[in-house]
Motif scaffolding. Structure first.
Motif, PDB file in Angstrom:
ATOM      1  N   LYS A 282       0.936  -1.107   0.114  1.00 20.08           N
ATOM      2  CA  LYS A 282       0.016   0.009   0.166  1.00 20.08           C
ATOM      3  C   LYS A 282       0.815   1.268  -0.056  1.00 20.08           C
ATOM      4  N   ALA A 283       2.004   1.426   0.817  1.00 20.99           N
ATOM      5  CA  ALA A 283       2.736   2.692   0.858  1.00 20.99           C
ATOM      6  C   ALA A 283       3.609   2.859  -0.362  1.00 20.99           C
ATOM      7  N   HIS A 284       4.132   1.584  -1.163  1.00 22.39           N
ATOM      8  CA  HIS A 284       4.834   2.000  -2.317  1.00 22.39           C
ATOM      9  C   HIS A 284       4.153   1.806  -3.577  1.00 22.39           C
ATOM     10  N   HIS A 285       3.055   1.308  -3.595  1.00 26.66           N
ATOM     11  CA  HIS A 285       2.077   1.152  -4.754  1.00 26.66           C
ATOM     12  C   HIS A 285       0.996   1.647  -5.019  1.00 26.66           C
TER      13      HIS A 285
ATOM     14  N   ALA B 120       2.570  -1.204 -10.669  1.00 24.76           N
ATOM     15  CA  ALA B 120       2.030  -2.261 -10.080  1.00 24.76           C
ATOM     16  C   ALA B 120       3.085  -3.310  -9.765  1.00 24.76           C
ATOM     17  N   LEU B 121       2.946  -4.156  -8.607  1.00 25.05           N
ATOM     18  CA  LEU B 121       3.889  -5.318  -8.660  1.00 25.05           C
ATOM     19  C   LEU B 121       3.793  -6.385  -9.724  1.00 25.05           C
ATOM     20  N   ASP B 122       4.794  -7.019 -10.023  1.00 26.24           N
ATOM     21  CA  ASP B 122       4.521  -8.082 -11.145  1.00 26.24           C
ATOM     22  C   ASP B 122       4.098  -9.289 -10.323  1.00 26.24           C
ATOM     23  N   THR B 123       4.189  -9.402  -9.019  1.00 31.30           N
ATOM     24  CA  THR B 123       3.908 -10.459  -8.212  1.00 31.30           C
ATOM     25  C   THR B 123       2.515 -10.515  -7.933  1.00 31.30           C
ATOM     26  N   ILE B 124       1.725  -9.690  -8.153  1.00 32.17           N
ATOM     27  CA  ILE B 124       0.391  -9.453  -7.959  1.00 32.17           C
ATOM     28  C   ILE B 124      -0.422  -9.466  -9.546  1.00 32.17           C
ATOM     29  N   PRO B 125      -1.209 -10.428  -9.621  1.00 38.83           N
ATOM     30  CA  PRO B 125      -2.099 -10.256 -10.904  1.00 38.83           C
ATOM     31  C   PRO B 125      -2.753  -8.878 -11.104  1.00 38.83           C
TER      32      PRO B 125
END
Length: 101
Positions: free
Chosen positions: A29-32, A46-51
């Motif tokens: 939440k803080a970084h994205h 967005a993170l690559d690890t989260i769809p």
């Protein structure tokens, strides 16, 4: 085999996983989310690890007015605390009882 946990260590492992999961959610939440002003920028970072569809659901949830208000109240409450509870799982009452005895 490496994920088989003996019964004696199960409570510790589950509590540790819970702590790490909460830290991870806070970091995401803080970084994205909080680091960006709009949803387009958030999706671009967005993170690559989260769809992507899961991340879009998270953004939608974090944008809800109720969630925003609750987050704001918790942040204000946390900022007002002067002393943090740092005794771990031992309560102050239990510690006082041990000191008296």
């Amino acid at each position: 085999m490496k994920y088989i946990i003996v019964e004696e260590g199960k409570d510790y492992v589950l509590s540790r996983v819970g702590i790490l999961w909460r830290k991870y959610k806070c970091s995401v939440k803080a970084h994205h989310f909080s680091a960006f002003d709009n949803d387009v920028d958030r999706l671009n970072h967005a993170l690559d690890t989260i769809p992507e569809n899961h991340f879009m659901d998270l953004i939608e949830y974090w944008n809800l007015d109720v969630v925003q208000e609750e987050s704001k109240k918790k942040a204000e409450s946390s900022a007002m605390q002067m002393d943090r509870h740092t005794m771990g799982p031992m309560s102050f009452v239990r510690k006082q009882y041990e000191m008296v005895n």
